[in-house]
Enzyme design. Structure first.
Site, mmCIF file in Angstrom:
data_model
loop_
_atom_site.group_PDB
_atom_site.id
_atom_site.type_symbol
_atom_site.label_atom_id
_atom_site.label_comp_id
_atom_site.label_asym_id
_atom_site.label_seq_id
_atom_site.Cartn_x
_atom_site.Cartn_y
_atom_site.Cartn_z
ATOM 1 N N LYS A 74 52.197 12.063 16.796
ATOM 2 C CA LYS A 74 52.169 10.843 17.614
ATOM 3 C C LYS A 74 51.633 9.604 16.882
ATOM 4 O O LYS A 74 51.960 8.481 17.253
ATOM 5 C CB LYS A 74 51.307 11.052 18.866
ATOM 6 N N ASP A 110 51.740 8.565 28.306
ATOM 7 C CA ASP A 110 50.723 9.505 28.789
ATOM 8 C C ASP A 110 49.777 8.858 29.800
ATOM 9 O O ASP A 110 49.576 9.368 30.894
ATOM 10 C CB ASP A 110 49.906 10.082 27.630
ATOM 11 N N THR A 227 43.041 16.834 33.336
ATOM 12 C CA THR A 227 44.307 16.718 32.608
ATOM 13 C C THR A 227 44.779 18.066 32.074
ATOM 14 O O THR A 227 45.899 18.184 31.598
ATOM 15 C CB THR A 227 44.207 15.692 31.456
#
Length: 284
Positions: A74, A110, A227
């Site tokens: 990422k 996200d 999460t």
């Protein structure tokens, strides 16, 4: 499963990661394309270290419309984009690429996916609210940025290593009031916050008995959010619910980050219900 009508008009999508075979993104996105009536297919690609630059060149060469990017790529992938969205730039990571005729734009869905899930599943209005984030890694940066953009008035960031928490608080301080802290400070702030979010791996399979903080401090005016989504309901959420808190599971963040990617790629609203159903089924 998925799209059984591949033809010479099918538009290609995928996810790049290492490892990748565990990814639920292909079943979720192929279902989304199917329900939306879009001729597209989405596959998982195992991109090894050192191969990412070539893989991104492949997006352009093969005219993929879009790709998701997951661990460990990422950050590096940002080097190969033509444009980077503000949110992705602040977060320092890209998880979604949109290809407009060879021009690649990097987004990060996200944090915004997390907030959309939180709002839709709990009804929490974040404007003027104080939040406690447990964890100070990359995902915490994304969630913190999105919470600040939603109007959270103060974000407390806890990390076992307080220096990391202070660093993250400093980089988010341009968007809202922030404070970084270590363990001993949690009791001082827990009475003032409306939301506690776990963004550490505590409680994730196989370590299902761990919790990210002392749950005896949880009270009934809180929304407690995790999460982690393996298991769907963590020990942290179970114990928080027993203390009267409203709980929010981690699966929504995964589903809505995919929904935003789908919407960036297609311009059509994501079929959330179908996406959630197919992912939930895959856990059974």
């Amino acid at each position: 499963m998925g799209n059984s009508h591949l033809d010479s008009h099918t538009i290609m999508y995928g996810v790049f990661g290492d490892p990748i075979r565990h990814s639920k993104s292909p079943i979720m996105l192929n279902r989304a394309f199917e329900v939306a009536g879009i001729n597209a297919a989405y596959a998982a690609f195992h991109i090894l270290p050192g191969q990412l630059k070539d893989a991104v060149a492949g997006i352009r060469a093969l005219q993929f419309r879009g790709v998701n990017v997951t661990i460990p790529h990422k950050v590096e992938v940002m080097d190969y984009m033509d444009v980077i969205d503000e949110g992705a730039r602040v977060i320092g990571a890209v998880n979604t690429i949109v290809n407009d005729n060879g021009r690649l734009t990097g987004y990060n869905t996200d944090g915004i996916g997390y907030v959309r899930s939180l709002k839709e599943e709990t009804g929490l209005d974040l404007k003027g609210k104080k939040v406690l984030i447990l964890g100070a890694g990359g995902a915490a940066r994304g969630v913190g940025y999105a919470l600040a953009k939603e109007g959270a008035s103060r974000i407390y960031i806890y990390n076992r290593n307080p220096e990391k928490a202070v660093d993250l608080a400093h980089s988010l301080s341009q968007f809202t009031e922030t404070t970084g802290m270590g363990t001993d400070a949690i009791p001082d702030v827990i009475g003032d916050v409306s939301l506690v979010v776990n963004i550490t791996p505590a409680g994730m399979h196989p370590n299902v008995d761990t919790v990210p903080m002392d749950t005896s401090l949880i009270h009934d005016r809180l929304v407690v959010s995790d999460t982690v989504y393996t298991p769907l309901v963590t020990r942290f959420l179970r114990e928080s619910e027993a203390k009267g808190a409203k709980i929010h599971c981690g699966l929504g963040m995964f589903i809505y980050q995919g929904a935003y990617a789908f919407e960036y790629w297609t311009g059509a609203p994501a079929p959330i219900t179908a996406m959630r159903q197919v992912v939930e089924q895959s856990f059974k």
